[in-house]
Design a protein around this motif. Structure first.
Motif, short mmCIF file in Angstrom:
data_model
loop_
_atom_site.label_atom_id
_atom_site.label_comp_id
_atom_site.label_asym_id
_atom_site.label_seq_id
_atom_site.Cartn_x
_atom_site.Cartn_y
_atom_site.Cartn_z
N VAL A 153 0.87 -1.18 0.00
CA VAL A 153 0.00 0.00 0.00
C VAL A 153 0.91 1.23 0.00
CG1 VAL A 153 -1.87 1.21 1.16
CG2 VAL A 153 -1.74 -1.27 1.30
N ASP A 154 0.95 1.89 -1.15
CA ASP A 154 1.87 3.00 -1.34
C ASP A 154 1.03 4.28 -1.47
OD1 ASP A 154 3.42 4.97 -2.47
OD2 ASP A 154 3.91 3.84 -4.29
N ASP A 155 1.10 5.12 -0.43
CA ASP A 155 0.23 6.31 -0.38
C ASP A 155 0.38 7.20 -1.60
OD1 ASP A 155 -1.08 5.69 1.90
OD2 ASP A 155 0.37 6.68 3.23
N GLU A 156 1.60 7.33 -2.08
CA GLU A 156 1.82 8.22 -3.22
C GLU A 156 1.07 7.74 -4.46
OE1 GLU A 156 5.51 9.81 -5.84
OE2 GLU A 156 6.02 9.08 -3.82
N SER A 157 1.18 6.42 -4.76
CA SER A 157 0.50 5.93 -5.96
C SER A 157 -1.02 5.92 -5.77
CB SER A 157 1.06 4.58 -6.41
OG SER A 157 0.49 3.54 -5.67
N LEU A 158 -1.47 5.71 -4.53
CA LEU A 158 -2.90 5.81 -4.25
C LEU A 158 -3.41 7.22 -4.52
CD1 LEU A 158 -3.31 3.74 -0.93
CD2 LEU A 158 -4.38 3.23 -3.13
N GLN A 159 -2.67 8.19 -4.04
CA GLN A 159 -3.06 9.60 -4.25
C GLN A 159 -3.07 9.95 -5.72
OE1 GLN A 159 -0.69 12.38 -1.95
NE2 GLN A 159 -1.59 11.60 -0.05
N LYS A 160 -2.04 9.50 -6.43
CA LYS A 160 -1.95 9.80 -7.86
C LYS A 160 -3.13 9.17 -8.60
CE LYS A 160 0.97 9.69 -11.87
NZ LYS A 160 1.98 8.98 -12.65
N ALA A 161 -3.42 7.92 -8.27
CA ALA A 161 -4.55 7.23 -8.91
C ALA A 161 -5.85 7.96 -8.61
CB ALA A 161 -4.62 5.78 -8.43
N ASN A 162 -6.03 8.31 -7.33
CA ASN A 162 -7.27 9.02 -6.96
C ASN A 162 -7.42 10.33 -7.73
OD1 ASN A 162 -8.86 7.43 -5.23
ND2 ASN A 162 -7.39 7.74 -3.56
#
Lengths: 357, 357
Positions: free
Chosen positions: B80-89
């Protein structure tokens, strides 16, 4: 043995065509061995000068009295873009310098390519070749008529249903249907080659439902199992490349043959880096290093010319890492054997298959 | 009809398994219709809660007394990588806002996934299911033994020779060999999924030469031609997804069925954008727009959860442009018909084929 309207018109006793692998593998001994064993040998004339083609045709005629064919690349227009040429040259520079290779002095030229193509066709007419196939597009209506007037059988290439329909409409007598499995260059001439990567088990029946001319299945077929599968799917013949490339009679470099023998299905990859056109071969250093840039390379045949010296020098140095090691997706099925052994084995496998319940 | 050790042990009269398409298509009416027609119906339990699975199993049992199976997704660890989650969102935000969708409140969690998986297996044991298949990996030795102790037949999934060998070593009774042609998610669990895109005509013989357990061919097979080809290549059964998805009894959305009926082989593409895992479906707006970013999305099942609301809202709005329209490479062979018609047609085609010379 499996006979049909296509084997009859090609005048062959086994439904196997040797893929016209341009650039070395289709030596006269390979082409003649395939025809002598009952299949159809093909000269891959793609990069050959008209005089070299004439010479090879005469050589093959001395080695077999059976029919054989010639494959030609249809020249396509391309944009010469100085920026992408410069970028490609700077990316290739470190590899050239490692191998001691100079950049090419002359770049391809569409008009010259087209003149060569017309002269190749004249050789075919002069030498009374009876079977001719084309890759990368469909020859002009004028050229098609010129060939047909001499009763030359013309075979096209398709990687999608739409391309197969266009081949039929243009008057082709048969069409090679190239699946995602096949080695070497993709024959795609309509739309994005990345979207014409269709497995043969899908592609052949969909093509068969949409055209009336006979289908020749190409891609990943190396033995009787593939030949029988192609028949079930609706093909009348198969075209095999890699299986013949590793044969004793093939003119392919020994390093190339060994690389295939040692490869596995997941190590045979698609790349545009060698030629600017999508093609499948055994993965190596050059493909890996150039991967991030492959979409920026100049179009075929420009990039092909830019990497020509590299491929040649790598081969001469006995180093597979910068060679184009074209191969299909079935390297585990490759066997070092004679053409006769390959074809006899397939005949035997088909017989066993046909005699089981 | 074609019988062998696998059809005997599965206790089916036609060598056809219905692919366990998770997320809707494998309704009780589809699963039971396939089993009643002599094939093997499969519940795609991938995204189901243990209680929903139990309920569906009981429902199917009321509709057929023939065998049917259940497919489970093996949970895999993910970062679970916050940066890629944020980017995807932020990439998904404009689409969410168009469709009036909120981001998910809860993200997947490996421990919870694993607990669900164990509870799904308990349901299988409680309901005395006799056939179980797994996708995305091989269950632990402990779970394999738990299933085997109850004489449950276990079928694995492989997209390469190496994966097939691992399935055999783990004690699988048979293996689904998934070609590049197949629709929905790639089952690859070893190495790069982009390098396990092998056409079935290449993959099946190479797998057959390397394992002893029966092979089930999956990908692009829609009619008797594909079934016979798979047999020639060395498979004992076929698994068909798209052909069943468009059938009357399937629970797939009508928009999904229509999109397949109107598609062509070159419009069915691979994408990671819906789930973070490579999968094949009919091209649409979502796939096109997300293409440049697909390699940056969070891993499966994170991205799958992030796009869940989008796919659902798009479906509810009657708009195919943001739905996951999973399909294999043979959409031109799709027919709207009943399961019985599909299977009877295949039986008929096989009979004709076996009776010709």
């Amino acid at each position: 043995m499996w006979k049909n309207e296509l084997t009859r018109v090609l005048n062959i006793s086994v439904p196997i065509i040797q893929a016209p692998m341009a650039g070395g593998p289709t030596s006269s001994s390979l082409v003649s061995a395939v025809s002598n064993a009952g299949g159809l040998g093909m000269i891959g004339a793609g990069y050959m000068s008209p005089s070299a083609l004439k010479q090879q045709i005469q050589e093959v005629k001395k080695l077999t009295d059976k029919p054989f064919g010639v494959n030609l690349f249809v020249p396509t227009r391309y944009i010469v873009d100085d920026e992408s040429l410069q970028k490609a040259n700077s990316l290739l520079e470190p590899i050239r310098s490692d191998l001691g290779v100079e950049p090419p002095r002359q770049l391809p030229n569409y008009d010259r390519d087209m003149e060569t193509f017309h002269r190749q066709i004249n050789v075919i007419l002069e030498e009374k070749i009876s079977i001719c196939s084309s890759t990368f597009g469909i020859p002009s209506q004028e050229l098609m008529e010129k060939l047909k007037k001499k009763s030359i059988m013309i075979i096209g290439t398709a990687t999608s249903v739409q391309e197969a329909i266009m081949n039929e409409m243009a008057g082709m007598d048969a069409v090679v249907v190239q699946g995602v499995e096949s080695g070497g260059h993709r024959g795609t001439f309509l739309g994005d080659p990345e979207q014409s990567l269709i497995g043969l088990i899908s592609l052949i029946p969909q093509v068969a439902d949409n055209i009336g001319i006979p289908i020749i299945a190409a891609g990943g077929i190396m033995d009787g199992r593939g030949v029988m599968a192609a028949k079930c799917l609706g093909a009348k013949c198969v075209q095999m490349g890699t299986a013949f490339l590793v044969c004793d009679e093939s003119g392919a470099n020994l390093l190339h043959k060994d690389a295939i023998m040692q490869s596995t299905e997941d190590k045979v990859v698609l790349t545009k880096s060698f030629s600017g056109k999508l093609a499948r071969g055994v993965n190596n250093h050059f493909i890996e290093v150039m991967k991030p840039f492959e979409d920026s390379f100049p179009e075929y045949p420009l990039q092909n010319e830019l990497t020509n010296g590299i491929r040649k020098a790598s081969k001469e140095a006995g180093n597979i890492e910068c060679m184009s090691l074209w191969a299909g997706q079935s390297p585990r099925l490759a066997k070092k054997q004679s053409v006769k052994e390959l074809i006899d084995n397939i005949k035997h496998e088909i017989e066993i298959f046909c005699n089981q319940d």
